[in-house]
Design a protein around this motif. Structure first.
Motif, PDB file in Angstrom:
ATOM      1  N   VAL A 194      42.674  51.665  28.445  1.00 54.83           N
ATOM      2  CA  VAL A 194      41.671  50.718  27.943  1.00 54.83           C
ATOM      3  C   VAL A 194      40.928  51.323  26.753  1.00 54.83           C
ATOM      4  CG1 VAL A 194      39.512  49.527  28.494  1.00 54.83           C
ATOM      5  CG2 VAL A 194      41.401  49.525  30.148  1.00 54.83           C
ATOM      6  N   ILE A 195      40.550  52.597  26.872  1.00 50.04           N
ATOM      7  CA  ILE A 195      39.853  53.284  25.772  1.00 50.04           C
ATOM      8  C   ILE A 195      40.735  53.338  24.537  1.00 50.04           C
ATOM      9  CG2 ILE A 195      38.957  55.526  25.004  1.00 50.04           C
ATOM     10  CD1 ILE A 195      38.014  55.986  27.889  1.00 50.04           C
ATOM     11  N   ALA A 196      41.991  53.706  24.725  1.00 46.78           N
ATOM     12  CA  ALA A 196      42.921  53.793  23.597  1.00 46.78           C
ATOM     13  C   ALA A 196      43.093  52.436  22.925  1.00 46.78           C
ATOM     14  CB  ALA A 196      44.265  54.332  24.067  1.00 46.78           C
ATOM     15  N   ALA A 197      43.209  51.362  23.734  1.00 47.19           N
ATOM     16  CA  ALA A 197      43.415  50.017  23.192  1.00 47.19           C
ATOM     17  C   ALA A 197      42.182  49.535  22.428  1.00 47.19           C
ATOM     18  CB  ALA A 197      43.748  49.042  24.317  1.00 47.19           C
ATOM     19  N   ILE A 198      40.992  49.811  22.984  1.00 53.39           N
ATOM     20  CA  ILE A 198      39.750  49.368  22.333  1.00 53.39           C
ATOM     21  C   ILE A 198      39.594  50.013  20.963  1.00 53.39           C
ATOM     22  CG2 ILE A 198      37.233  49.525  22.444  1.00 53.39           C
ATOM     23  CD1 ILE A 198      37.457  49.116  25.472  1.00 53.39           C
ATOM     24  N   PHE A 199      39.786  51.314  20.883  1.00 53.96           N
ATOM     25  CA  PHE A 199      39.575  52.004  19.607  1.00 53.96           C
ATOM     26  C   PHE A 199      40.698  51.731  18.611  1.00 53.96           C
ATOM     27  CE2 PHE A 199      36.603  54.466  22.199  1.00 53.96           C
ATOM     28  CZ  PHE A 199      35.520  54.510  21.335  1.00 53.96           C
ATOM     29  N   LYS A 200      41.885  51.433  19.125  1.00 62.08           N
ATOM     30  CA  LYS A 200      42.978  51.076  18.219  1.00 62.08           C
ATOM     31  C   LYS A 200      42.681  49.761  17.505  1.00 62.08           C
ATOM     32  CE  LYS A 200      47.995  50.545  17.971  1.00 62.08           C
ATOM     33  NZ  LYS A 200      49.276  50.525  18.712  1.00 62.08           N
ATOM     34  N   ALA A 201      41.922  48.881  18.170  1.00 65.41           N
ATOM     35  CA  ALA A 201      41.589  47.580  17.587  1.00 65.41           C
ATOM     36  C   ALA A 201      40.431  47.664  16.589  1.00 65.41           C
ATOM     37  CB  ALA A 201      41.242  46.591  18.699  1.00 65.41           C
ATOM     38  N   THR A 202      39.791  48.826  16.488  1.00 68.16           N
ATOM     39  CA  THR A 202      38.677  48.988  15.557  1.00 68.16           C
ATOM     40  C   THR A 202      39.156  49.601  14.244  1.00 68.16           C
ATOM     41  OG1 THR A 202      38.102  51.233  16.290  1.00 68.16           O
ATOM     42  CG2 THR A 202      37.165  49.386  17.532  1.00 68.16           C
ATOM     43  N   SER A 203      38.247  49.683  13.292  1.00 72.10           N
ATOM     44  CA  SER A 203      38.585  50.282  11.995  1.00 72.10           C
ATOM     45  C   SER A 203      38.786  51.794  12.103  1.00 72.10           C
ATOM     46  CB  SER A 203      37.474  49.987  10.983  1.00 72.10           C
ATOM     47  OG  SER A 203      36.229  50.503  11.441  1.00 72.10           O
ATOM     48  N   TYR A 204      38.312  52.405  13.197  1.00 71.86           N
ATOM     49  CA  TYR A 204      38.466  53.851  13.363  1.00 71.86           C
ATOM     50  C   TYR A 204      39.884  54.225  13.792  1.00 71.86           C
ATOM     51  CZ  TYR A 204      33.373  53.867  13.137  1.00 71.86           C
ATOM     52  OH  TYR A 204      32.071  53.703  12.735  1.00 71.86           O
ATOM     53  N   GLY A 205      40.527  53.357  14.532  1.00 74.11           N
ATOM     54  CA  GLY A 205      41.906  53.605  14.931  1.00 74.11           C
ATOM     55  C   GLY A 205      42.070  54.368  16.220  1.00 74.11           C
ATOM     56  N   ASN A 206      41.172  55.293  16.519  1.00 72.12           N
ATOM     57  CA  ASN A 206      41.238  56.058  17.760  1.00 72.12           C
ATOM     58  C   ASN A 206      39.880  56.675  18.055  1.00 72.12           C
ATOM     59  OD1 ASN A 206      41.197  59.007  16.666  1.00 72.12           O
ATOM     60  ND2 ASN A 206      42.822  58.012  15.472  1.00 72.12           N
ATOM     61  N   ILE A 207      39.711  57.158  19.285  1.00 74.42           N
ATOM     62  CA  ILE A 207      38.422  57.684  19.708  1.00 74.42           C
ATOM     63  C   ILE A 207      38.033  58.951  18.948  1.00 74.42           C
ATOM     64  CG2 ILE A 207      39.413  59.051  21.599  1.00 74.42           C
ATOM     65  CD1 ILE A 207      36.909  58.407  23.240  1.00 74.42           C
ATOM     66  N   HIS A 208      39.019  59.715  18.507  1.00 73.40           N
ATOM     67  CA  HIS A 208      38.724  60.948  17.776  1.00 73.40           C
ATOM     68  C   HIS A 208      37.972  60.648  16.484  1.00 73.40           C
ATOM     69  CE1 HIS A 208      41.230  63.671  20.257  1.00 73.40           C
ATOM     70  NE2 HIS A 208      41.974  62.592  20.446  1.00 73.40           N
ATOM     71  N   GLU A 209      38.475  59.680  15.722  1.00 66.02           N
ATOM     72  CA  GLU A 209      37.831  59.329  14.456  1.00 66.02           C
ATOM     73  C   GLU A 209      36.435  58.769  14.703  1.00 66.02           C
ATOM     74  OE1 GLU A 209      38.990  59.982  11.446  1.00 66.02           O
ATOM     75  OE2 GLU A 209      40.707  60.958  12.413  1.00 66.02           O
ATOM     76  N   PHE A 210      36.290  57.954  15.750  1.00 66.09           N
ATOM     77  CA  PHE A 210      34.990  57.357  16.061  1.00 66.09           C
ATOM     78  C   PHE A 210      33.958  58.421  16.421  1.00 66.09           C
ATOM     79  CE2 PHE A 210      32.015  55.848  19.311  1.00 66.09           C
ATOM     80  CZ  PHE A 210      31.376  54.824  18.619  1.00 66.09           C
ATOM     81  N   VAL A 211      34.306  59.292  17.371  1.00 66.50           N
ATOM     82  CA  VAL A 211      33.360  60.309  17.826  1.00 66.50           C
ATOM     83  C   VAL A 211      33.033  61.289  16.700  1.00 66.50           C
ATOM     84  CG1 VAL A 211      33.037  62.243  19.423  1.00 66.50           C
ATOM     85  CG2 VAL A 211      34.014  60.101  20.247  1.00 66.50           C
ATOM     86  N   THR A 212      34.037  61.662  15.918  1.00 71.99           N
ATOM     87  CA  THR A 212      33.805  62.610  14.828  1.00 71.99           C
ATOM     88  C   THR A 212      32.826  62.046  13.814  1.00 71.99           C
ATOM     89  OG1 THR A 212      36.005  63.573  15.070  1.00 71.99           O
ATOM     90  CG2 THR A 212      34.894  63.914  12.968  1.00 71.99           C
ATOM     91  N   LYS A 213      32.985  60.780  13.451  1.00 72.92           N
ATOM     92  CA  LYS A 213      32.140  60.196  12.408  1.00 72.92           C
ATOM     93  C   LYS A 213      30.793  59.704  12.933  1.00 72.92           C
ATOM     94  CE  LYS A 213      36.101  58.768   9.609  1.00 72.92           C
ATOM     95  NZ  LYS A 213      36.888  57.622   9.069  1.00 72.92           N
ATOM     96  N   VAL A 214      30.772  59.164  14.153  1.00 76.76           N
ATOM     97  CA  VAL A 214      29.560  58.530  14.664  1.00 76.76           C
ATOM     98  C   VAL A 214      28.709  59.474  15.510  1.00 76.76           C
ATOM     99  CG1 VAL A 214      28.688  56.611  16.071  1.00 76.76           C
ATOM    100  CG2 VAL A 214      30.672  56.277  14.600  1.00 76.76           C
ATOM    101  N   VAL A 215      29.347  60.409  16.215  1.00 81.33           N
ATOM    102  CA  VAL A 215      28.618  61.293  17.129  1.00 81.33           C
ATOM    103  C   VAL A 215      28.595  62.734  16.630  1.00 81.33           C
ATOM    104  CG1 VAL A 215      28.459  62.167  19.489  1.00 81.33           C
ATOM    105  CG2 VAL A 215      29.235  59.821  19.074  1.00 81.33           C
ATOM    106  N   GLN A 216      29.781  63.313  16.457  1.00 85.06           N
ATOM    107  CA  GLN A 216      29.852  64.738  16.157  1.00 85.06           C
ATOM    108  C   GLN A 216      29.257  65.087  14.798  1.00 85.06           C
ATOM    109  OE1 GLN A 216      33.511  66.619  17.200  1.00 85.06           O
ATOM    110  NE2 GLN A 216      33.263  68.310  15.785  1.00 85.06           N
TER     111      GLN A 216
END
Length: 422
Positions: A194-216
């Motif tokens: 579910v996590i993989a599918a959700i982030f694949k549908a976003t502009s980030y593409g995956n959770i790694h890109e999201f966390v790196t840019k938004v959190v880390q």
């Protein structure tokens, strides 16, 4: 002072006690401690291959050994995320008193599920089926912590609910235990998908890109500041003064500090410019133990006039050289000692500002982010982390802390002499 002590003891101590007992913070801290031996080994080999003498490095390259030695560092630091996700879940399971290793194994599987399995290469139309090595290193450290804690908690929930596959009594115990976490594994895999599918549908593409840019990135930027490190060590020293161990405070900041150190270590291993000024700032703000008491201990051993403090200084000096200052902290004591309050709490501020000005001017190298054993003596650890310039800066910070302690200690020493005469 008594009113301040009473206020902090009433309101602050319970907060930090609960903070330090938090299971999730304990799991994060345990994950980093679990990976520490491997990181230390990698750092030692990195140091062997990059000892701060250029002629030595050139010689290693000339005989073809340099790249071989680098394999150890690249095979430890560059997979820190994989180790962290396993041990975050493992230690969380230990906190909840359930079987640990299945939690770590399932978290590791989850990490691979949410990680992209393809690499886009310029000039090649079709993506290559592979996992990018960069997802295993310090850049994905926060993702590893999130996945480790989340999947570890799902595993714990399922096991505590008793949703396990029970085998007949005739089945050997080892075999039966291997089937116990199957339902937990199903839920972990489902949530991961579910996590993989959700982030694949976003502009980030995956959770790694999201966390790196938004959190880390924001947290690392916040941590890459003078105020963060000075405030961290001032708060730790303040807690120590009132008898609260600073480990509870450090545990909350540890992911940020580790990410900064590992970024410099990775750059150092790859021969790139070191990105962070604040890597290994423990060298300047914690010399001889929390409170930077090494110089004070030496002054007590050789210059104290009272027998009490001279004997204590001699007894505590050797441990203090190896960053163990509990004999001084409890024997003096530093805790709840009004004479020591000002130098103990303010020395990170003075040394932090001085270190910032010197490093920012370019006179002193950034440190390499090596994970040396915490008992490595002062000055030696400074030399290994950045050469002579870092060692000299550490020496000046040590002198500053000692000078700050001396006037307050001399009052205590004078009173001790008077008591001894009686």
């Amino acid at each position: 002072m008594e009113k301040l002590t009473s206020f902090l003891d009433r309101y602050l101590t319970p907060v930090f006690s609960r903070f330090g007992e938090n299971r999730y913070l304990q799991a994060v801290s345990g994950a980093f401690f679990s990976t520490l031996p491997v990181i230390i080994v990698g750092s030692i080999f990195t140091l062997i291959g990059n000892f701060p003498i250029q002629a030595y490095i050139d010689w290693l390259k000339s005989i073809g050994v340099y790249d071989i030695i680098s394999l150890v560092g690249n095979s430890t630091t560059d997979i820190i995320a994989l180790m962290t996700v396993f041990f975050a879940a493992y230690n969380l399971a230990a906190e909840f008193k359930v079987k640990e290793y299945p939690a770590g194994l399932l978290a590791l599987v989850s990490y691979f599920i949410v990680t992209p399995h393809f690499i886009v290469v310029e000039g090649i139309e079709k993506p290559i089926s592979a996992v990018a090595y960069g997802y295993f290193g310090s850049n994905s450290l926060f993702v590893a912590l999130i996945i480790g804690l989340l999947m570890g908690r799902i595993y714990i929930f399922v096991i505590q609910k008793g949703w396990v596959l029970k085998m007949p009594e005739s089945v050997p115990p080892k075999v039966a235990q291997s089937f116990t976490p199957i339902f937990a594994g199903f839920f972990v895999a489902l949530v991961s998908l579910v996590i993989a599918a959700i982030f694949k549908a976003t502009s980030y593409g995956n959770i790694h890109e999201f966390v790196t840019k938004v959190v880390q990135a924001p947290l690392t930027n916040m941590g890459s500041s003078l105020a963060f490190f000075v405030g961290l060590y001032m708060l730790m020293n303040l807690c120590w003064f009132f008898g609260i161990h600073g480990a509870a405070v450090y545990a909350a900041a540890q992911p940020i500090v580790n990410a900064i150190n590992l970024a410099n270590l990775t750059a150092f291993q790859n021969g790139q410019p070191l990105p962070n000024m604040y890597a290994n700032w423990v060298l300047f703000l914690k010399i001889g133990g929390l409170g930077s008491t090494l110089g004070l201990c030496a002054y007590m051993a050789f210059r104290a006039k009272s027998e009490r403090y001279r004997s204590l200084g001699k007894m505590a000096l050797v441990p203090s050289i190896f960053n163990i200052n509990e004999p001084l902290c409890f024997g003096m004591p530093l805790m709840l000692n009004p004479y020591m309050f000002v130098p103990l709490v303010l020395n990170p501020l003075i040394c932090g500002i001085f270190a910032y000005l010197v490093q920012n001017s370019g006179l002193v190298n950034y440190t390499r982010g090596l994970s040396l054993p915490w008992t490595t003596p002062a000055l030696l650890n400074g030399f290994l982390q950045g050469g002579t310039s870092v060692m000299l800066l550490q020496l000046v910070c040590l002198i500053i802390c000692t000078v700050m302690y001396i006037p307050f200690f001399r009052v205590m020493d004078k009173n001790a002499v008077a008591e001894e005469k009686k």
